[in-house]
Design an enzyme around this catalytic site. Structure first.
Site, PDB file in Angstrom:
ATOM      1  N   HIS A   1     -15.090  -4.699  75.380  1.00 24.79           N
ATOM      2  CA  HIS A   1     -14.189  -5.464  76.232  1.00 24.79           C
ATOM      3  C   HIS A   1     -13.005  -4.601  76.670  1.00 24.79           C
ATOM      4  O   HIS A   1     -12.437  -3.869  75.852  1.00 24.79           O
ATOM      5  CB  HIS A   1     -13.634  -6.676  75.470  1.00 24.79           C
ATOM      6  CG  HIS A   1     -14.657  -7.707  75.198  1.00 24.79           C
ATOM      7  ND1 HIS A   1     -15.484  -7.659  74.106  1.00 24.79           N
ATOM      8  CD2 HIS A   1     -14.990  -8.828  75.890  1.00 24.79           C
ATOM      9  CE1 HIS A   1     -16.296  -8.706  74.129  1.00 24.79           C
ATOM     10  NE2 HIS A   1     -16.016  -9.432  75.198  1.00 24.79           N
TER      11      HIS A   1
ATOM     12  N   MET B   1     -13.124   0.421  68.437  1.00 24.01           N
ATOM     13  CA  MET B   1     -13.761   1.373  69.348  1.00 24.01           C
ATOM     14  C   MET B   1     -12.720   2.225  70.066  1.00 24.01           C
ATOM     15  O   MET B   1     -12.947   3.412  70.316  1.00 24.01           O
ATOM     16  CB  MET B   1     -14.657   0.647  70.362  1.00 24.01           C
ATOM     17  CG  MET B   1     -15.858  -0.038  69.723  1.00 24.01           C
ATOM     18  SD  MET B   1     -16.837   1.047  68.643  1.00 24.01           S
ATOM     19  CE  MET B   1     -17.368   2.294  69.799  1.00 24.01           C
TER      20      MET B   1
ATOM     21  N   ASP C   1     -12.911  22.111  73.217  1.00 26.90           N
ATOM     22  CA  ASP C   1     -12.919  22.680  74.564  1.00 26.90           C
ATOM     23  C   ASP C   1     -11.872  23.779  74.735  1.00 26.90           C
ATOM     24  O   ASP C   1     -12.156  24.826  75.302  1.00 26.90           O
ATOM     25  CB  ASP C   1     -12.680  21.574  75.596  1.00 26.90           C
ATOM     26  CG  ASP C   1     -12.630  22.119  77.011  1.00 26.90           C
ATOM     27  OD1 ASP C   1     -13.609  22.781  77.427  1.00 26.90           O
ATOM     28  OD2 ASP C   1     -11.615  21.909  77.701  1.00 26.90           O
TER      29      ASP C   1
END
Length: 179
Positions: free
Chosen positions: A79, A113, A128
């Site tokens: 959501h 999440m 990275d």
């Protein structure tokens, strides 16, 4: 047969977004952690701000915050939430960077999440920005450590839940080591 039911499946087994509209908004908080293992020289370069791409931890922090705010764009059945607060912090070890993300909201569903996404994204940015000097880095131990609020109540992970008694991980050199 298990009594578990999957809330993101309809009676025909098709994916669906859970209806949270009947729930009352409550304060919810989540904490996620992970680690990026690397060569000690890489950790030293991060600590001394010697990485050519820039200030690794500040860029990773901003990326983690942005990731928390955009979680529903990446996790299909998540959501969209009004994220109230996000913090991303780091601990430098001899051969790792530990990442910790805290997310808070007042909403109808949790922010687990969002915390996990923030943590993982910050770790990916560390990788990275440092990959030109250390391609053997390993990202691992991504886990929810705490959550509060909601129907299921508080949750707190114990250290042994993540690493066990004698965890085995791949070192940046590719060798398997006891953590």
């Amino acid at each position: 047969m298990s009594d578990l039911s999957f809330t993101h499946l309809d009676p025909l087994g098709r994916a669906r977004m859970v209806d949270v509209t009947p729930k009352e908004p409550t304060h919810r908080r989540a904490l996620a952690r992970c680690k990026v293992w690397m060569q000690p020289a890489t950790t030293a370069a991060i600590a001394n701000r010697e990485v050519k791409k820039g200030d690794v931890l500040n860029v990773a922090r901003v990326a983690g915050i942005q990731a928390a705010k955009r979680t529903a764009d990446m996790i299909p059945l998540c959501h969209p939430l009004l994220v109230g607060a996000v913090s991303v912090n780091f601990e430098l070890g001899d051969d790792f960077v530990a990442v910790e993300a805290h997310v808070d909201t007042v909403d109808r569903t949790g922010v687990e999440m969002e915390a996990l996404h923030a943590c993982a994204t910050a770790a990916l940015v560390v990788y990275d920005m440092c990959k030109s000097v250390d391609r053997g880095m390993v990202i691992g131990e991504l886990a929810l450590w705490e959550k509060t609020g909601g129907r299921t109540g508080p949750y707190r992970r114990e250290e042994s839940d993540v690493t066990g008694d004698t965890p085995v991980v791949a070192s940046p050199s590719g060798n398997v080591v006891q953590s």
